[in-house]
Design a protein around this motif. Sequence first.
Motif, PDB file in Angstrom:
ATOM      1  N   VAL A  23       9.317  -1.679  -4.855  1.00  0.00           N
ATOM      2  CA  VAL A  23       8.607  -2.665  -3.982  1.00  0.00           C
ATOM      3  C   VAL A  23       8.734  -2.680  -2.473  1.00  0.00           C
ATOM      4  N   GLY A  24       9.555  -1.982  -1.835  1.00  0.00           N
ATOM      5  CA  GLY A  24       9.966  -1.796  -0.572  1.00  0.00           C
ATOM      6  C   GLY A  24      10.529  -3.163   0.025  1.00  0.00           C
ATOM      7  N   VAL A  25      10.496  -3.225   1.009  1.00  0.00           N
ATOM      8  CA  VAL A  25      11.174  -4.219   1.910  1.00  0.00           C
ATOM      9  C   VAL A  25      10.193  -5.675   2.290  1.00  0.00           C
ATOM     10  N   GLY A  26       9.194  -5.376   1.700  1.00  0.00           N
ATOM     11  CA  GLY A  26       8.200  -6.653   1.820  1.00  0.00           C
ATOM     12  C   GLY A  26       7.220  -6.327   2.940  1.00  0.00           C
ATOM     13  N   ILE A  27       5.887  -6.861   2.481  1.00  0.00           N
ATOM     14  CA  ILE A  27       4.787  -6.954   3.709  1.00  0.00           C
ATOM     15  C   ILE A  27       5.102  -7.294   4.972  1.00  0.00           C
ATOM     16  N   GLY A  28       4.916  -6.698   5.822  1.00  0.00           N
ATOM     17  CA  GLY A  28       5.300  -7.139   7.416  1.00  0.00           C
ATOM     18  C   GLY A  28       6.721  -6.876   7.711  1.00  0.00           C
ATOM     19  N   GLY A  29       7.534  -6.531   6.465  1.00  0.00           N
ATOM     20  CA  GLY A  29       9.181  -6.320   6.674  1.00  0.00           C
ATOM     21  C   GLY A  29       9.722  -5.196   7.516  1.00  0.00           C
ATOM     22  N   TYR A  30       8.707  -4.281   7.842  1.00  0.00           N
ATOM     23  CA  TYR A  30       9.395  -3.294   8.539  1.00  0.00           C
ATOM     24  C   TYR A  30      10.432  -3.425   9.832  1.00  0.00           C
ATOM     25  N   GLN A  31       9.861  -4.225  10.700  1.00  0.00           N
ATOM     26  CA  GLN A  31      10.377  -4.416  12.117  1.00  0.00           C
ATOM     27  C   GLN A  31      11.613  -5.140  11.831  1.00  0.00           C
ATOM     28  N   SER A  32      11.428  -6.266  10.986  1.00  0.00           N
ATOM     29  CA  SER A  32      12.784  -7.114  10.874  1.00  0.00           C
ATOM     30  C   SER A  32      13.905  -6.346  10.092  1.00  0.00           C
ATOM     31  N   ALA A  33      13.340  -5.454   9.011  1.00  0.00           N
ATOM     32  CA  ALA A  33      14.379  -4.644   8.251  1.00  0.00           C
ATOM     33  C   ALA A  33      14.945  -3.490   9.340  1.00  0.00           C
ATOM     34  N   PHE A  34      14.223  -2.979  10.121  1.00  0.00           N
ATOM     35  CA  PHE A  34      14.832  -2.120  11.125  1.00  0.00           C
ATOM     36  C   PHE A  34      15.702  -2.705  12.093  1.00  0.00           C
ATOM     37  N   VAL A  35      15.393  -3.846  12.702  1.00  0.00           N
ATOM     38  CA  VAL A  35      16.160  -4.494  13.713  1.00  0.00           C
ATOM     39  C   VAL A  35      17.462  -4.911  12.973  1.00  0.00           C
ATOM     40  N   HIS A  54       5.005   3.524  13.879  1.00  0.00           N
ATOM     41  CA  HIS A  54       3.774   4.105  14.202  1.00  0.00           C
ATOM     42  C   HIS A  54       2.937   5.203  13.157  1.00  0.00           C
ATOM     43  N   THR A  55       3.404   5.124  12.101  1.00  0.00           N
ATOM     44  CA  THR A  55       3.008   5.948  11.051  1.00  0.00           C
ATOM     45  C   THR A  55       2.568   5.202   9.890  1.00  0.00           C
ATOM     46  N   SER A  56       1.239   4.835   9.462  1.00  0.00           N
ATOM     47  CA  SER A  56       0.532   4.097   8.429  1.00  0.00           C
ATOM     48  C   SER A  56       1.462   4.427   7.314  1.00  0.00           C
ATOM     49  N   ALA A  57       1.224   5.711   6.773  1.00  0.00           N
ATOM     50  CA  ALA A  57       1.754   6.016   5.531  1.00  0.00           C
ATOM     51  C   ALA A  57       3.390   5.658   5.108  1.00  0.00           C
ATOM     52  N   VAL A  58       4.150   5.877   6.399  1.00  0.00           N
ATOM     53  CA  VAL A  58       5.479   5.563   6.175  1.00  0.00           C
ATOM     54  C   VAL A  58       5.442   3.992   6.156  1.00  0.00           C
ATOM     55  N   THR A  59       4.897   3.110   6.995  1.00  0.00           N
ATOM     56  CA  THR A  59       4.881   1.867   6.841  1.00  0.00           C
ATOM     57  C   THR A  59       4.576   1.176   5.510  1.00  0.00           C
ATOM     58  N   VAL A  60       3.425   1.869   4.687  1.00  0.00           N
ATOM     59  CA  VAL A  60       2.931   1.348   3.495  1.00  0.00           C
ATOM     60  C   VAL A  60       4.184   1.576   2.814  1.00  0.00           C
ATOM     61  N   ILE A  61       4.667   2.699   2.386  1.00  0.00           N
ATOM     62  CA  ILE A  61       5.900   3.355   1.673  1.00  0.00           C
ATOM     63  C   ILE A  61       6.911   2.264   1.868  1.00  0.00           C
ATOM     64  N   ALA A  62       7.486   2.142   3.112  1.00  0.00           N
ATOM     65  CA  ALA A  62       8.723   1.417   3.424  1.00  0.00           C
ATOM     66  C   ALA A  62       8.417  -0.102   3.039  1.00  0.00           C
ATOM     67  N   GLU A  63       7.379  -0.760   3.233  1.00  0.00           N
ATOM     68  CA  GLU A  63       7.087  -2.204   2.953  1.00  0.00           C
ATOM     69  C   GLU A  63       6.739  -2.187   1.549  1.00  0.00           C
ATOM     70  N   MET A  64       5.885  -1.632   0.853  1.00  0.00           N
ATOM     71  CA  MET A  64       5.313  -1.909  -0.210  1.00  0.00           C
ATOM     72  C   MET A  64       5.913  -0.960  -1.446  1.00  0.00           C
ATOM     73  N   GLY A  65       6.753   0.163  -0.985  1.00  0.00           N
ATOM     74  CA  GLY A  65       7.151   0.936  -1.933  1.00  0.00           C
ATOM     75  C   GLY A  65       6.269   1.695  -2.929  1.00  0.00           C
ATOM     76  N   VAL A  66       6.390   2.155  -3.920  1.00  0.00           N
ATOM     77  CA  VAL A  66       5.454   3.012  -4.726  1.00  0.00           C
ATOM     78  C   VAL A  66       4.369   2.279  -5.238  1.00  0.00           C
ATOM     79  N   LEU A  67       4.515   0.982  -5.570  1.00  0.00           N
ATOM     80  CA  LEU A  67       3.481   0.383  -6.038  1.00  0.00           C
ATOM     81  C   LEU A  67       2.314  -0.001  -5.074  1.00  0.00           C
ATOM     82  N   GLY A  68       2.853  -0.178  -3.734  1.00  0.00           N
ATOM     83  CA  GLY A  68       1.734  -0.353  -2.634  1.00  0.00           C
ATOM     84  C   GLY A  68       1.274   0.857  -2.191  1.00  0.00           C
ATOM     85  N   ALA A  69       2.049   1.876  -2.248  1.00  0.00           N
ATOM     86  CA  ALA A  69       1.348   3.358  -2.126  1.00  0.00           C
ATOM     87  C   ALA A  69       0.163   3.554  -3.091  1.00  0.00           C
ATOM     88  N   LEU A  70       0.460   3.370  -4.311  1.00  0.00           N
ATOM     89  CA  LEU A  70      -0.374   3.546  -5.271  1.00  0.00           C
ATOM     90  C   LEU A  70      -1.651   2.622  -5.369  1.00  0.00           C
TER      91      LEU A  70
END
Length: 90
Positions: A23-35, A54-70
Amino acid sequence: EASGARPYLVDAGWQMFRDQPLVGVGIGGYQSAFVDDYYYFKDPNIKANVTLSHTSAVTVIAEMGVLGALAALFLLYRWARLGWRRGRGW
């Protein structure tokens, strides 16, 4: 300077995905997880303080995991199919 930041942002995104693959780190959670948790990926030689992916595909999988990517791939498929059908005149 910001253009040199992408490699470490991608590496951090991949690590987020590896840590939370379903499920990833949560929608919109990339920046806070990174920091908060993945700041050690930041290259100390880069002075720009870039913390957003700055890479959409990486953002999708990081924030939403496999389910979001599918889900994203399914939407891409449906849009491509619609475009194909419209182009052929149905």
